[in-house]
Enzyme design. Structure first.
Site, short mmCIF file in Angstrom:
data_model
loop_
_atom_site.label_atom_id
_atom_site.label_comp_id
_atom_site.label_asym_id
_atom_site.label_seq_id
_atom_site.Cartn_x
_atom_site.Cartn_y
_atom_site.Cartn_z
CB SER A 131 6.46 1.58 -50.35
OG SER A 131 5.67 0.43 -50.20
CG MET A 154 0.14 -1.75 -39.98
SD MET A 154 -0.62 -2.78 -41.26
CE MET A 154 -0.30 -4.40 -40.58
NE ARG A 155 -4.71 2.11 -33.31
CZ ARG A 155 -4.87 1.63 -32.09
NH1 ARG A 155 -4.03 0.74 -31.60
NH2 ARG A 155 -5.90 2.01 -31.34
CB ILE A 156 -8.85 -2.62 -35.86
CG1 ILE A 156 -8.12 -3.86 -36.41
CG2 ILE A 156 -10.37 -2.79 -35.97
CD1 ILE A 156 -8.45 -5.14 -35.71
CG HIS A 177 -5.38 -7.78 -46.88
ND1 HIS A 177 -5.02 -7.62 -45.56
CD2 HIS A 177 -5.35 -9.11 -47.13
CE1 HIS A 177 -4.80 -8.81 -45.03
NE2 HIS A 177 -4.99 -9.73 -45.96
C1 GAR Z 1 1.66 -3.29 -47.51
O1 GAR Z 1 2.12 -4.54 -47.93
C2 GAR Z 1 0.17 -3.34 -47.25
O2 GAR Z 1 -0.51 -4.16 -48.15
C3 GAR Z 1 0.12 -3.91 -45.86
O3 GAR Z 1 1.18 -3.29 -45.18
C4 GAR Z 1 2.20 -2.98 -46.12
C5 GAR Z 1 2.53 -1.51 -45.97
O4 GAR Z 1 3.62 -1.16 -46.75
N1 GAR Z 1 -1.13 -3.65 -45.24
C6 GAR Z 1 -1.69 -4.46 -44.36
O5 GAR Z 1 -1.18 -5.48 -43.98
C7 GAR Z 1 -3.05 -3.99 -43.85
N2 GAR Z 1 -3.67 -5.01 -43.07
P1 GAR Z 1 3.90 0.36 -47.11
O6 GAR Z 1 3.87 1.12 -45.77
O7 GAR Z 1 5.26 0.36 -47.71
O8 GAR Z 1 2.83 0.83 -48.04
#
Ligand code: GAR
Length: 216
Positions: free
Chosen positions: A17, A94-96, A113
């Site tokens: 998103s 979500m990968r380091i 974040h």
């Molecule tokens: C978002 O809330 C983003 O901030 C978080 O994952 C979600 C992805 O949503 N990111 C993390 O946690 C990174 N560590 P999206 O795929 O709908 O953008």
């Protein structure tokens, strides 16, 4: 002519998103960027479908297919660099990423974040904010450095935490803010308005306030 548009590549792992918010802002010419590719480490990421439907080159690079983090990072770098982006945008990726990857894109790699860093780095930020009794929570866009979730902060947005908030309710309100601040940060970068001095981000040469926090 599109040569005044800055090329970006967006990395996702799922819903996408935030990627959609950036693509929309670019389509509406609110930010001078061209999204050259979207790459997911999860082949089933819903965001890949959206990207393809919007005429953007979309790739799945399944990290399970690689023997090591280094091998995955190397192939990811190769794929990204085929598109010659000036900025790489992590949007729910979500990968380091390893040191060599981060070094390769130093100064042109940003992340969002879902917390008011330096509070709550890592995972499950909404649950943890509620459990800690935080009065405010939010989201942070920052440059990526070697340590996870600690790079120079470009912009933050805060929401109040209600006493009876569930993690899902809080996540929804934070996500609305994410969709507002991430395109804004990408736009600032594309307009060449950001600099980093002594680990602090300046916008147009000025620090907006102590934490770069933009109250909502
Ligand atoms: C978002 O809330 C983003 O901030 C978080 O994952 C979600 C992805 O949503 N990111 C993390 O946690 C990174 N560590 P999206 O795929 O709908 O953008």
């Amino acid at each position: 002519m599109t040569n005044d548009l800055m090329g970006i590549v967006i990395l996702i792992s799922g819903r996408g998103s935030n990627m959609q918010a950036i693509v929309e802002a670019a389509k509406q010419k609110k930010i001078p960027v061209s999204v050259r590719a979207v790459i997911s480490n999860d082949p089933n990421a819903a965001g890949l479908v959206y990207a393809r439907e919007n005429g953007i080159e979309a790739y799945a690079l399944d990290h399970h297919q690689f023997d090591s983090r280094e091998a995955f990072d190397l192939e990811l770098t190769r794929l990204i660099d085929q598109h010659h982006p000036e900025l790489v945008v992590l949007a729910g990726f979500m990968r380091i990423l390893g040191k060599d990857f981060v070094d390769h894109y130093a100064g042109r790699l940003i992340n969002i974040h879902p917390a008011l860093l330096p509070a709550f780095p890592g995972l499950n930020t909404h649950e943890r904010a509620i459990a800690a009794g935080a009065a405010r929570h939010g989201a942070t866009v920052h440059f990526v450095t070697h340590d996870v979730d600690v790079g120079p902060i470009i912009i933050q947005a805060a929401v109040n935490v209600a006493g009876d908030d569930t993690a899902d309710q809080l996540a929804k309100r934070v996500l609305e803010q994410e969709h507002r601040i991430y395109p804004k940060a990408v736009g600032w970068f594309a307009e060449n308005r950001l600099s980093v001095v002594d680990g602090k981000v300046l916008i147009d040469g000025r620090q907006v306030d102590e934490q770069g926090l933009e109250n909502s």
